[in-house]
Design an enzyme around this catalytic site. Sequence first.
Site, PDB file in Angstrom:
ATOM      1  N   GLU A   1      -1.937  -9.131   3.960  1.00  0.00           N
ATOM      2  CA  GLU A   1      -1.952  -9.648   5.335  1.00  0.00           C
ATOM      3  C   GLU A   1      -3.349  -9.913   5.867  1.00  0.00           C
ATOM      4  O   GLU A   1      -3.510 -10.634   6.862  1.00  0.00           O
ATOM      5  CB  GLU A   1      -1.201  -8.687   6.264  1.00  0.00           C
ATOM      6  CG  GLU A   1      -1.876  -7.341   6.512  1.00  0.00           C
ATOM      7  CD  GLU A   1      -1.596  -6.279   5.465  1.00  0.00           C
ATOM      8  OE1 GLU A   1      -1.788  -5.092   5.765  1.00  0.00           O
ATOM      9  OE2 GLU A   1      -1.190  -6.634   4.337  1.00  0.00           O
TER      10      GLU A   1
ATOM     11  N   CYS B   1       0.832  -1.203   0.000  1.00  0.00           N
ATOM     12  CA  CYS B   1       0.000   0.000   0.000  1.00  0.00           C
ATOM     13  C   CYS B   1       0.878   1.269   0.000  1.00  0.00           C
ATOM     14  O   CYS B   1       1.542   1.548  -0.978  1.00  0.00           O
ATOM     15  CB  CYS B   1      -0.988  -0.035   1.158  1.00  0.00           C
ATOM     16  SG  CYS B   1      -2.373   1.112   0.944  1.00  0.00           S
TER      17      CYS B   1
ATOM     18  N   HIS C   1      -3.663  -5.255   0.376  1.00  0.00           N
ATOM     19  CA  HIS C   1      -3.174  -5.717   1.684  1.00  0.00           C
ATOM     20  C   HIS C   1      -3.175  -7.249   1.741  1.00  0.00           C
ATOM     21  O   HIS C   1      -4.199  -7.866   2.023  1.00  0.00           O
ATOM     22  CB  HIS C   1      -4.039  -5.145   2.806  1.00  0.00           C
ATOM     23  CG  HIS C   1      -3.819  -3.689   3.045  1.00  0.00           C
ATOM     24  ND1 HIS C   1      -2.843  -3.216   3.892  1.00  0.00           N
ATOM     25  CD2 HIS C   1      -4.419  -2.595   2.522  1.00  0.00           C
ATOM     26  CE1 HIS C   1      -2.863  -1.894   3.892  1.00  0.00           C
ATOM     27  NE2 HIS C   1      -3.812  -1.488   3.067  1.00  0.00           N
TER      28      HIS C   1
END
Length: 510
Positions: free
Chosen positions: A171, A82, A169
Amino acid sequence: MNKELVLVVDFGGQYNQLIARRVRENRVYCEIVPYTTSIEDIKEKAPKGIIFTGGPNSVYGENAPRVQKELFDLGIPVLGICYGDQLMAHSLEGEVTSPEKREYGKTDVNLDNSSLLFKDMKEKDQCWMSHTDYISKVPKGFKIIATTDECPCAAMENVEKKLYGVQFHPEVEHTLFGKKMLKNFLFNVCNLKGDWSMSSFAEQQIKAIKEKVGDKKVICALSGGVDSSVAAVIVHKAIGKQLTCIFVDHGLLRKDEGDQVEKIFKDQFDMNLIRVNAQDRFLGKLKGVSDPERKRKIIGEEFIRVFEEEAKKLGNISFLVQGTIYPDIVESGTNTSATIKSHHNVGGLPEDMEFKLIEPLRELFKDEVRAVGEELGIPHKLVWRQPFPGPGLAIRVLGEVTEEKLAITREADAIFREEIAKAGLEEKIWQYFACLPNIQSVGVMGDERTYCHTIALRAVTSSDAMTSDWARIPYEVLDKVSRRIVNEVKEVNRIVYDVTSKPPATIEWE
């Protein structure tokens, strides 16, 4: 033992600790460092890989976080996420643009699976976007390896320099291929082995504590919960009888908990243990106090005062052990994220505290703490004990804390925990407890009108306390809990079940 290291460079994003957790799930050790960390310090740490986190800034902001451009010439693989992706492009003379509309939420993404980053993945999958700016022109030597309808560069790579950036993202759970992508970065790009374990972590902590403490004396803030118990055992293995555990029975514990703690640590672990009966002292300080933050601060300060008094009796104590873990640090806003609530191990510490801190678990998530506990030979039942906040029942009794309210909450909580155990759910639910809202309501019992307390039941599923969902407990179990509490705790005539996830709610009510 030299361990492989990945550095997670913190730019203030909300998912930073989650990135660290995802790395560790692959048995790779990582540390979170601020973006201000110098090139010299990075070289000294000798990481095998670097991950830039997201963040709330624009690369064009006046005070936007930056890194030294030389970092990209160290030969260390870098993954930007990001803001980290945009910063990489901006630093290397690519172009970052602010579009007319932002991209947020679940998004279909087209992947170039010839890239090592997306090896063995589908050509189209779902990712999680949360950005305003995007890369409109990649730097020299880079190529685009992912796109979405709104984002012409959802990912980029420079294979020669091992530099990668993703706008989404990886994660978070909503990026369906995210864990696999991070695994590809760690093992296909960084060529890591993945040999870090909880046993090696414990060994390193024990060695470090021995060196730090030397021949000095240490006290441990023992509550009997998982975190402080594992912290105490690690320190005990390092320095033995130099450690004295101080267990403050503040009268805010669960049913029979004080006696259980004393028995386990004195008899089973052969630790020096002092039990301080301080119920009257804590309740006196809490009298008339209803604000949850004030309650937490008061309890935190009193804890330290009690330790200081006990330490003076012991003579020449240098260190205090606490069971602080990662989510405690995050929720207390000690990095760039906003303060949600002060944690008793962090925000409640008085500035004039007289001890140096030992926090052997501050880098671990709860499931990692439990894994360390198992490695250390702590009994399974204790390792899987329910998480319990340092302020105890004081933050499960909403409003002013009184002996009567504590007794009601304690009995209702014991019934709830007993029935969850009978149903075989105690290790399937992350946390479950009863709390006492400051609410009374009308009821009818035995042809008589009642006006009694309401008990709220809270149960959540989670793996790390960073996020959680409300537990789908079978109706028949909830029914039995409700009937037992109403029949056995006479001051209660209504039971409610909390069906809120985190976020927007926190796990505890206060």
